[in-house]
Design an enzyme around this catalytic site. Sequence first.
Site, short mmCIF file in Angstrom:
data_model
loop_
_atom_site.label_atom_id
_atom_site.label_comp_id
_atom_site.label_asym_id
_atom_site.label_seq_id
_atom_site.Cartn_x
_atom_site.Cartn_y
_atom_site.Cartn_z
N GLY B 38 58.02 26.17 55.96
CA GLY B 38 56.65 26.69 57.00
C GLY B 38 55.99 26.76 57.23
O GLY B 38 55.21 27.72 57.70
N SER B 40 53.26 25.13 55.86
CA SER B 40 52.01 24.53 56.30
C SER B 40 51.12 24.15 58.02
O SER B 40 49.65 24.15 57.31
CB SER B 40 52.65 22.38 56.33
N GLY B 42 50.74 27.72 61.28
CA GLY B 42 51.00 28.96 61.49
C GLY B 42 51.38 30.45 60.90
O GLY B 42 50.42 30.54 60.11
N ARG B 63 58.38 19.79 56.48
CA ARG B 63 58.79 18.40 56.69
C ARG B 63 57.45 17.53 56.58
O ARG B 63 57.35 16.09 55.88
CB ARG B 63 58.94 18.20 57.98
N LYS B 67 50.51 17.57 57.26
CA LYS B 67 50.06 18.60 58.18
C LYS B 67 49.79 19.84 56.30
O LYS B 67 48.86 20.56 56.12
CB LYS B 67 50.75 19.12 58.56
N SER B 166 62.01 36.90 61.64
CA SER B 166 62.75 37.03 62.76
C SER B 166 61.94 36.79 63.82
O SER B 166 61.05 36.24 63.32
CB SER B 166 63.86 37.93 62.71
N TYR B 180 67.72 30.56 70.70
CA TYR B 180 67.46 31.44 69.64
C TYR B 180 67.43 32.93 69.57
O TYR B 180 66.94 32.97 67.50
CB TYR B 180 65.63 31.45 70.17
N LYS B 184 67.93 33.92 64.74
CA LYS B 184 67.42 35.31 65.09
C LYS B 184 68.27 36.63 64.54
O LYS B 184 67.85 37.47 64.01
CB LYS B 184 65.73 35.55 65.48
#
Lengths: 319, 317
Positions: B38, B40, B42, B63, B67, B166, B180, B184
């Site tokens: 993850g 790419s 944020g 993915r 990006k 998390s 969600y 977590k």
Amino acid sequence: MLLFPLVLFPFLLLLLYFIVRPRPVNIPIKNRHVFITGGSSGIGLALAHQAASQGARVSLLARSLSKLEEAKQSIRLSSGVDVSIFAADVRDYDAVQKAINDAGPIDVLVVNQGVFVPQELEKQGLEEVKFMIDVNLMGSFNVIKAVLPLMKERKDRGPTSIALMSSQAGQVGVYGYTAYSASKFGLRGLAEALQQEVIADNIHVTLIFPPDTDTPGFEQESKVRPELTTILAGSSGSMKADKVAKKALDGIKSGSFIVPCNFEGQMLAIATAGLSPQRSFLMAFFEVAFIGICRLVALFFQWNWYGSIEQWHAKKKEK
Amino acid sequence: MVLFVLLLLPILLLLLYFIVRPRPLTIPIKNRHVFITGGSIGIGLAIAKQAASEGARISLLARSLDKLEEAKQSIRQAYQVDVAIFAADVRDYDAVQSAIKEAGPIDVLVVNHGVYVIQELENQGLDVVKFMIDVNLTGSFNVIKAALPLMKDRKDKWPASIALMSSMAGQVGIYGYAAYSATKFGLRGLAESLQQEVIEDNIHVSIIFPPVTETPGIDEARKNMPELSKIIVGSGVMKAEEIGKITVDGIKCGSFSIPCNFLGQTFAIATAGVSPQRSFLMASLEVVFAGLFRFGGLLFQWNLYGIIEKWHAQKKQ
């Protein structure tokens, strides 16, 4: 100095009496419909026996029709009560929904199904990891989702219950339990959020945390358990299924959010009370008063566990 | 009584100094390989930038190749450093394994990818629940499983790290967060067990608990969030860069739990439970203040359920 706690404690108790949320509740099970997943053996079957003997109308859901028939027989023999049985895999939402619609409105849902295969993540196949997550976690979502609409629209507005069977492995992660603990910790996240979503419908969520319990499932698990898991998990005793069931049922009837099953479990519950709701002002008092000591004890446990892990690896290297 | 406490405290500190396990350590990241899923956008991208600025060699997995290219560009512009990029979906074990093999031995694995869709379970489709479980939880298992063998066999016997992203929703369940929070919370069960399994190989597990963070995903999530969830969670956000720095700092200390702001710290103490704690100072704070913070937790619930009750009462009118 003694005066200080003597004055503080009653003050704290009074304060907690007023602030504990959600408020305490009693959930009757006599003449009400109790639906138990994973109900054909182990803890689920023990729960079914006890609920039946307390006058509840019981439905069982499990995968194997033959085990369900045996369970039905054994309950008929012991308490003369006829339970309904439904064969379905909790991973199959449509089958679950059909069973639940056939069973009729549910007052106490016990989401008890679970599978466990302890093994180091390095050695464990991902299909087994997926199996535990799918059955224990996703399966629980399937069951709850199927039941919720009917529960929310029920005619009798008496308090109802959604009870989830977790495990002490859902309070602390231990060697060999990465996937199982992940699925059981997950149930708590689900439960804490769900309680907030269903409180307005007088639905009450309960999480039960048994230790190792004498069940067919546990027998299977013991055969494949890593040695180190056995050494570490030995810190908490094991229990008989009917004792666990009694604690579970009592907890459900008092609407308790967290239900431990033995003394070590109670200490674990206090140590891990965290930000969970607590309806009993007395229990809340014990949590506030003793969580610090329980945290200290927990740190000792980790000191002991990591020591055992170190020793075990050192022995292996010698060989 | 003050004397009693004054005497007890140093004894407690000394005791904890000797018993905290696993033992404290530092994990260097300069010139070491940091692999971020993850990565790419944020928080993942923020972690990448922070680590790059500290001299680490970076690999990003996500993915979308587009990006990833953008991320690669932005890091090159800011730090003149080239990162390796790998396009794969964490739900696809073979793709993940192939990316990890190509990336080479990993020193710091940051399992940061995640998706979030906030909605009452009653209204949420099971496909969306499954999506979150598959990506956030099962996907993390896929990534760790793929990286573990190489991490265990690494040549340089310096300490390595597996860090899991998390959320504060992984410390407390909140209205609208059933699925969600489930994923977590699950990461913590995974982390506590995993640490016991990999300590022997000098691999150290960290779990980070950010609050709501300003990332590309957040506007979408906010649009469709239930009103009650918005009220409860509030509108405060932290910047991704801040989370990136806190994460990298925490990983370098080998801390098991890494909160990101003061509230997160109080949550961490309240929910310390039976988790490991390497810092004897932090351990002392936990023992001394857990009671106070549990009380805070009960007040929090009192406030929470009050908000929910009021909201439903208003709706009925």
